[in-house]
Structure formats: structure tokens, C-alpha cells
Design an enzyme around this catalytic site. Structure first.
Site, short mmCIF file in Angstrom:
data_model
loop_
_atom_site.label_atom_id
_atom_site.label_comp_id
_atom_site.label_asym_id
_atom_site.label_seq_id
_atom_site.Cartn_x
_atom_site.Cartn_y
_atom_site.Cartn_z
N HIS A 27 0.85 -1.19 0.00
CA HIS A 27 0.00 0.00 0.00
C HIS A 27 0.88 1.24 0.00
CE1 HIS A 27 -2.36 -3.29 1.66
NE2 HIS A 27 -3.46 -2.63 1.33
N HIS A 274 -4.16 3.52 -3.27
CA HIS A 274 -4.26 2.91 -1.93
C HIS A 274 -3.49 1.61 -1.81
CE1 HIS A 274 -5.95 1.60 1.88
NE2 HIS A 274 -6.21 0.44 1.30
N GLU A 426 -17.31 -3.82 24.80
CA GLU A 426 -16.52 -5.05 24.89
C GLU A 426 -15.30 -5.03 23.98
OE1 GLU A 426 -20.66 -6.21 26.24
OE2 GLU A 426 -19.83 -5.04 24.57
N HIS A 487 -28.53 -14.70 25.21
CA HIS A 487 -27.50 -14.58 26.24
C HIS A 487 -26.85 -15.93 26.59
CE1 HIS A 487 -28.93 -10.55 26.60
NE2 HIS A 487 -28.22 -10.29 27.67
#
Length: 683
Positions: A27, A274, A426, A487
Site C-alpha cells: 500500500h 491505496h 466489549e 445470552h
């Protein structure tokens, strides 16, 4: 910009172009656009000694847009960064030799496609998955503030390092960057600087097709200081931005840099810049535009290495030498604290740290392994002052709060605190813990097992980097009952176990929890995941069962036949071990010789000598039943073609626990029946 400044910036660009072109992979766009910013930071501001790249108070530089790794490899080569071995000894060879640059992205090169921690010195974190680097840098900044609060004394400033992370549009799009930025803003981490390379290009095109938000306004809302550099080639503007960061004392800083991807090339400012080499003609044209000899590959003009030596080299050596003198005096004035710091750097623990670990008496009612883990964690953290961590807003449920005297909460007005409040983030929480581990602290974070999915990328990176981050997960099975299948984890254990280098522990009772922590706290280069129950589990009577110290070997014989070999082996982990013991008693009453094997950590068991594994699981005993309240994937390696697995084949359901256990077959009667059928089939 002086002639040597211009020459140095363009040397970086030339090395990047040539490395990528020779590999025919990479890149080039970002290195070409951001070379002046990286140069200004390293040459004029970064407090880093290339000759001693791991001295504790160095500034950290994290390349969050890791696809631009050629930029970092060129800097490491030109600044002469020395290699460091796994025992933290500085070697005589460079971290990145010119031959490494010439073999960019090739097998065994120290210049891989993305920065890899522990593979190339000078890399502070493995990056590549976008957003991970900036999130990890937040953990580094937290660690820096905590180290300063605990160890700095009047006349002894041991820690005041800054953390810089270079990010791109992709990093800003990833949700983890928002999680991390929000936390950093709340914590007022003034030692943190993100450099945002706003080149307005991604793989699919210009960012106006997908990303039109006001990033500066977003960061102001997060509580950050924001300063803008209108031209990435203006070293004076860049310098003023970094001075602004250093003057800021209450907020992290975002330096928003407007750059030109593929600067100087025929594809400047286009998506083609890129991730595709410029091609031989494109490289030649770019070199001509920048004043680099077109036919000279990997050209380093005379004077450039010396210029870097006079800049970052001389500054870093002076700062590092002064720090070492300060630390020598500190050792005399504060020997106990100095000893802690030396142990932190070597990833060693205090002598006798485990003497305070509890022993739990046998108790048929028992307690949840999350509860026993909370007690053990507090004993561990009190004995090891550099253990700290928190949860994704779930400490009351995961039982991970440190409650002993002086533990405190890490907040903007209290940098001594060892309890982190990471919020409902999280993914960010796991990455922050990784950053703290990279700074040699011993961090943990926690959440519900089902939400480990949100953090999986950061968990994977902890294993890839070989750092001892502790990931604590509770609510480990359908044992969460009424919360239902959203859950109730099913496939998460298999996913974690599939991660190379990650030790996954699912202890069966309080004393297995103790032994799990005994192993985990002493890890130096491996992360661990602790999988803990919400519901109470019996504390097993070790006077008649195998010792919990068997956890250190991954699996061990818990209950056995009086003599000879068993007819059937029952293997289980966690909350299903008591179930296997009940089935064992039932089978024994019927005259069927059975063995129960507790298997809290597959990875450790697989490392044991063949003789030990054969003693636990005799090859001649092919009637084997594994019992686990999770996906059955993977258990076939232990039960074999002739064995069976009592586990989950669907998602769970919302109902009281006892009803769920019956519905999904987690009863002694069901396990006994499966074992009985196997034995009968083999007679």
C-alpha cells in the site's frame, strides 16, 4: 523545511515505493502522503532511543493504519533501531536491515505486510485490522498515567511518556475507534495523541460515498482537543500541532491532517494509490517529481542517516541516559518500588505471590466459579500490585471488582485506582487491556461469554502478539436460564479454543479456579480466557477425588475405578463435571467401571508428554463420553470415532435452569445412558 528535511522525507518515500514495487504488493498511498508527518514526529518530537528501543519511559508510536507498514519499516531502518531478543536483551544488529526492506512482505523478512509485535523491534503493537491500533493506544496511555501515579516521587519522574497513534479514514469508520475515543475522552488521557490521516480515499473510492461525518466535531463531543493541519507537507504546521498536544493537560488530542494519498505519483488523490504498487513507470515518474534519482532503487543519500542520528538518535540517547541515572538514584531511595518496576519489565512476579491464594473446603452447595474467581482475583491483585482491570460495565455480575483496601477506581481525578470502568464497550475493553499488557502491566477485563464475539478481534490479537492479557467471561452456558438464547453461549467456546496461542480455562469448582489463576498469573507470553459459571457449582471433596493441581496439566483423572482400566471414560469441563461425577456414581452402582476426567484446559493437555496423555485417556479405552454445555465441535479429537458427546446442537431457550438441563439432556441419567450404550456396543 531545510534541505535535509526534504531529503529525509523523500528518502522515506523512495524506500517505501521501492519496497512495495519490489514485492509487487503493498500500500504505497499512505506512506507517500504521510511521510512528512511521520518524519516530523520521529525526528523532532518522539522521545525514543533507537539504540535502546524498549526503555520504559519511551514514547510509544502505534501505526494503526497498519497497511502503511512500509512507512514504519523505512523509519526503523533510517533511525537505526536495534533488534531486541525475546529475553529483552538489545542485540548488535539492526531491527530492519536494508535487505529486510528489499524483501518486504517475503518469508522471514523483518518487514512483513503489517506491523507485528515481537517480530520486529520498534513495533509497539500488532496492527492491521483497522481501529485496533488506536484502541490499543488508549490502554498504553492508561498504563502510562497509572505508572506515573504509583511510581513517580518528588524529584523522581520515572514516567511521563506520551502515546501517538497514526490512523486513517478506515480506523475512524470502525466502531472500536468510537468506543476507545469515548473512553479516552472521559478519562482525560492528556498523554494520548491520535494523528488522523484524512486523505478521503478508501478501497472502493472517495470517502464521500460512505463517510461524510464531521470527525472533528465528533471528537470534540468525545471530550478531545482537536487541532488541524491543512497541509501534510508543511512541517511547521505539523510541529505546531504537536506542540499543541504537548501543552494540553486535560484532554487527549486529535491532530487532523489533510493529506494527499500517493503524493507525487501519477495516481495522487485517487483510490488507485491505496493498495496497488505504482508500477515501474509510475515509480520512475514519482521519483522524478520528488527529485529522487529515478534509476536508483533503495537510495539513501549521504547525510540522511547522520541527520537522523543527530535528531532522534541524540535526543533519545540523552533522555534514556538521564532516565537511567534517575532510576539508579530511585533504586537507592525507594528499593521496594524499584524492585517492582524491574519485575514488571521482565514480566516476573513478586516472591511468594501465591501464598495468599485461598483453599476452599468441600461443600455440596458450593458457589459459582465467577464468585470464587472474584475472591481469588482479589488475592492475586493484592499480592501483585500491577494487576489491574475492569469490565464492560458488568463488574457486579462478573465479580471482577477489586475490593481490598486502596484498590480504588481509575478516574480523571484518581490515577492510583486499579479498578477500570470500561463501559459497555466489549471490543474497546479488550483492546485497551492489550495496550496495558504491551506496557508490561498485568491487565484483565471481563464480560459475558456471549459477548466475547464483540471482542474477538482483540482477543485474537492478544494471542498473535503473545501478551498475557486475561480475558474473563462469565455466564458460560445455558445456565443463564431465563435470559434465553440471546445470552446463552453455544459456539463461543469452540471459537476461543480455535485461536492459536490462547489458553482457554473452564474450571469445574472453586479449587480448580484457584489453580487456574495460579497458572494464569504466571503467564509471560500467552493470553488466557477464563470461562466461569453464573450458577453455583459444588466444591468437590478432594479427599476422595483427584487434586485440583491437575489443572496445570490441562486435564486429570478426577474419579477412577479402584483398580485396572475403566470400561468407559467420562470427560467434562466446568459445570458439567459434577454431572459427570453423578453419572459415574450411577454407573459404578451398576457395576460399570468408569473414569471421570476433568478437562479445564485443552491447550495445556495437548502440550503434555504422550505418556501422560495416554495415562489419562488410555488408547485402549475407546468408550468415551464428553459432556459440555456448549457446541460439540472439537470433542471428537478426545472421544474418537467410537465415542459420543453430550452437548449443544442448537441454540438454547428461555426457561428456568432445571427445565433447560432436562430439555437439552444435561442430566446424570442421560449421560449414564449414553455411556451404558457405548459399553454395551463394545461387548
Amino acid at each position: 523545511m531545510t534541505d535535509l528535511d526534504t531529503l529525509s522525507v523523500n528518502t522515506i518515500r523512495g524506500l517505501c515505493m521501492d519496497a512495495i514495487q519490489q514485492a509487487n504488493s503493498g500500500h504505497p498511498g499512505t506512506p507517500m502522503g504521510m511521510a512528512p508527518v511521520a518524519y516530523a514526529l520521529w525526528q523532532r518530537f518522539l522521545r525514543f532511543d533507537p539504540a535502546h528501543p524498549i526503555w520504559p519511559n519511551r514514547d510509544r508510536f502505534v501505526l494503526s493504519e497498519g497497511h502503511a507498514s512500509a512507512l514504519l519499516w523505512s523509519l526503523l531502518h533510517l533511525t537505526g533501531v536495534r533488534a531486541v531478543d525475546p529475553d529483552y536483551e538489545v542485540l548488535g544488529r539492526p531491527a530492519v536491515a536494508l535487505d529486510d526492506l528489499k524483501s518486504f512482505r517475503q518469508l522471514d523478512s523483518h518487514c512483513p505486510g503489517h506491523p507485528e509485535y515481537r517480530w520486529t523491534s520498534g513495533v509497539e503493537a500488532t496492527t492491521g485490522p483497522l481501529g485496533q491500533g488506536v484502541a490499543t493506544s488508549v490502554g498504553m496511555a492508561i498504563a502510562g498515567q497509572w505508572l506515573a501515579a504509583r511510581y513517580n516521587r518528588e524529584d523522581f519522574t520515572l514516567f511521563d511518556f506520551d502515546v501517538y497513534a497514526l490512523a486513517g479514514d478506515g480506523c475512524m469508520m470502525e466502531g472500536i475507534s468510537a468506543e476507545a475515543a469515548s473512553l479516552a475522552g472521559h478519562l482525560q488521557l492528556s498523554n494520548l495523541c491520535w494523528i488522523y490521516d484524512s486523505n478521503r480515499v478508501t478501497i472502493e473510492g472517495h470517502t464521500d460515498i460512505t463517510f461524510t461525518e464531521d470527525v472533528a466535531a465528533r471528537f470534540l463531543a468525545h471530550g478531545w482537543n482537536v487541532t488541524t493541519v491543512a497541509d501534510a507537507n508543511d512541517l511547521d504546521q505539523i510541529g505546531r500541532a504537536f506542540h499543541t498536544f504537548r501543552a494540553e493537560t486535560e484532554r487527549p488530542t486529535l491532530v487532523l491532517v489533510h493529506s494527499h494519498i500517493g503524493y507525487g505519483s501519477p495516481v495522487e488523490d485517487s483510490p488507485q494509490a491505496h493498495g496497488t504498487p505504482f508500477g515501474p513507470e509510475g515509480v520512475r515518474a514519482t521519483k522524478q517529481a520528488l527529485g529522487i534519482p529515478p534509476e536508483a532503487d533503495f537510495h539513501i543519500p549521504d547525510g540522511v542517516p547522520d541527520w537522523f542520528a543527530q535528531g532522534i538518535g541524540a535526543r533519545g540517547a540523552e533522555l534514556r541516559t538521564a532516565w537511567e541515572k534517575t532510576f539508579d538514584a530511585y533504586r537507592s531511595a525507594h528499593p521496594a518500588l524499584a524492585d517492582e518496576l524491574e519485575r514488571i519489565q521482565r514480566r516476573e512476579l513478586p516472591d511468594g505471590w501465591d501464598t495468599a491464594l485461598p483453599t476452599f473446603p468441600a461443600d455440596p452447595k458450593g458457589l459459582a466459579t465467577r464468585d470464587s474467581s472474584g475472591q481469588v482475583l482479589n488475592a492475586v491483585a493484592e499480592a501483585i500490585p500491577w494487576v489491574l482491570g475492569g469490565s464492560a460495565d458488568l463488574a457486579p455480575s462478573t465479580k471482577t471488582r477489586l475490593t481490598f483496601g486502596g484498590a480504588g477506581d481509575f478516574q480523571p481525578d484518581d490515577r492510583f485506582g486499579r479498578n477500570l470502568h470500561l463501559g459497555v464497550r466489549e471490543h474497546g475493553a479488550a483492546a485497551v487491556a492489550n495496550g496495558m499488557a504491551l506496557t508490561k502491566l498485568r491487565p484483565y477485563w471481563s464480560g459475558f461469554l456471549i459477548f466475547s464475539d464483540y471482542a474477538k478481534a482483540a482477543i485474537r490479537l492478544s494471542a498473535l502478539m503473545e501478551i498475557p492479557t486475561v480475558h474473563i467471561f462469565t455466564h458460560d452456558s445455558i445456565g443463564v436460564g431465563e435470559d434465553g438464547p440471546t445470552h446463552q453461549p453455544v459456539e463461543q467456546l469452540a471459537g476461543l479454543r480455535a485461536t492459536p496461542g490462547l489458553l482457554v480455562f473452564r474450571p469445574a469448582d472453586a479449587n480448580e479456579v484457584v489453580e487456574t489463576w495460579r497458572v494464569v498469573a504466571a503467564l509471560r507470553r500467552e493470553p488466557a480466557a477464563l470461562i466461569l459459571s453464573r450458577q453455583a457449582l459444588p466444591t468437590l471433596d478432594r479427599s476422595r477425588l483427584g487434586a485440583a493441581s491437575g489443572v496445570a496439566r490441562g486435564a486429570y483423572v478426577l474419579a477412577d475405578v479402584p483398580s485396572g482400566e475403566p470400561e468407559v471414560i467420562l470427560l467434562a469441563t466446568g459445570s458439567e463435571v459434577p454431572l459427570a461425577l453423578a453419572a459415574h456414581d450411577e454407573l459404578t452402582g451398576e457395576g460399570i467401571a468408569s473414569r471421570v476426567v476433568s478437562m479445564p484446559c485443552w491447550e495445556l493437555f495437548d502440550r503434555q508428554p504422550r505418556e501422560y496423555r495416554a495415562a489419562v485417556l488410555p488408547p485402549t479405552v475407546t468408550a468415551r463420553v464428553a459432556v459440555e454445555g456448549a457446541s460439540t465441535l472439537g470433542w471428537d479429537r478426545y472421544v474418537g470415532a467410537g465415542g459420543a458427546v453430550v452437548g449443544m446442537h442448537t441454540f438454547g431457550a428461555s426457561a428456568p435452569l432445571k427445565q433447560l438441563l432436562t430439555k437439552f439432556g444435561f442430566t446424570p441419567e442421560r449421560v449414564s445412558q449414553v455411556a451404558r450404550e457405548l459399553v454395551e456396543a463394545m461387548t
